[in-house]
Design an enzyme around this catalytic site. Sequence first.
Site, PDB file in Angstrom:
ATOM      1  N   ASP A 169       0.811  -1.280   0.114  1.00 38.79           N
ATOM      2  CA  ASP A 169       0.061   0.133   0.068  1.00 38.79           C
ATOM      3  C   ASP A 169       0.733   1.402  -0.116  1.00 38.79           C
ATOM      4  O   ASP A 169       2.059   1.231   0.419  1.00 38.79           O
ATOM      5  CB  ASP A 169      -0.839  -0.072   1.178  1.00 38.79           C
ATOM      6  CG  ASP A 169      -0.225   0.111   2.601  1.00 38.79           C
ATOM      7  OD1 ASP A 169       0.760  -0.557   2.903  1.00 38.79           O
ATOM      8  OD2 ASP A 169      -0.879   0.731   3.459  1.00 38.79           O
ATOM      9  N   GLU A 225      -0.284  -1.128   5.611  1.00 43.85           N
ATOM     10  CA  GLU A 225       0.900  -0.617   6.625  1.00 43.85           C
ATOM     11  C   GLU A 225       0.807   0.951   6.988  1.00 43.85           C
ATOM     12  O   GLU A 225       1.120   1.478   7.930  1.00 43.85           O
ATOM     13  CB  GLU A 225       2.391  -0.940   5.941  1.00 43.85           C
ATOM     14  CG  GLU A 225       3.369  -0.861   6.876  1.00 43.85           C
ATOM     15  CD  GLU A 225       4.214   0.432   6.850  1.00 43.85           C
ATOM     16  OE1 GLU A 225       5.149   0.673   7.865  1.00 43.85           O
ATOM     17  OE2 GLU A 225       3.874   1.308   5.879  1.00 43.85           O
TER      18      GLU A 225
END
Length: 357
Positions: free
Chosen positions: A73, A127
């Site tokens: 991400d 994350e």
Amino acid sequence: MSPLDLHADPIDLTAALVDIPSVSHDESAIAAAVESALREQTTGFEIIRNGNAVLARTDRGLPSRVMLAGHLDTVPIADNVPSRREGDLLHGCGTVDMKSGDAVFLHLAATIENLAHDLTLVFYDCEEIAAVHNGLGRIEREIPEWLRADVAILGEPTGGLIEAGCQGTLRVTLTTRGTRAHSARSWLGDNAIHRFAPVLQRLSDYTARSVDIDGCVYREGLSAVRIAGGVAGNVVPDAAEMDVNFRFAPDRSAEQAIDHVREVFDGIELGFEVTDLSPGALPGLSDPAAAALIEAAGGEFRAKYGWTDVSRFSALGIPAVNYGPGDPNFAHKRDEHVPVQQITDVTTVLRAYLSAK
């Protein structure tokens, strides 16, 4: 969306990954592309999908196992997708944090034939947002057997230098109470903001500790990061609060960090609430698998300032380092970019480390 080519130059693979938008909670497209590429372009890997995380591992009975981990991400896109190449720089959201590291790991998985270690690859989601959503935490809860290794390499940006372990982070909210009054008659009140004067003095006088662990020097820091109070321009405030952040060396436990901050403000009448706490990670460079990585990187390494997911591996008893292309100072910026030579250099070092002589 074109399929990812894991045999392509990792620079081009980085660009291809950047061109797949993957803001936190929206990683399904990139996870599908990574899973498909691993299934079609690698051999000898067991591959599974867990939510928007993709995991792969070999089981060749080799004497050690290395984990390569990276998040898929990014922070929200800031008009910086698709990627663009300008000379020796590759621009785009995620080039630094951390699709260049992911590209290196994917490329090596597809192109190294004679492994020196069994490999586990972990590409995970979420994350960049609150820890409760972190895909690595979900993997630890649901399939912990996939997080077993002798050493872990997290592809976070380090400028191509090994950064070992990480600092812990603690945030506390301090509160004071006073007596409200009209500011024209301030002597009738007790100013809650003024009660922070001794707190600020102790923070100003604080001497940060430096600790050498395995040749990595971690410098601690204790800082006021937010202060709030007051209800109007003509009122003496009766309540105020301050957030204090403590970045602590990994030789302190989380409990010891809390105790230390309490000691700093001992004797001052304050409310004290822990609002965020993540332990640090010891570098573990004396472990043979980690020492071999340092040797492959030319013997250069340094301490990691800041917190990363290596802390999760450390808590599992796995020596872990941060190692990836890109200057972390450019992470999350509109002009995020990575020097392409760093992608090449990290690939070369890890290929030497992971390949049998």
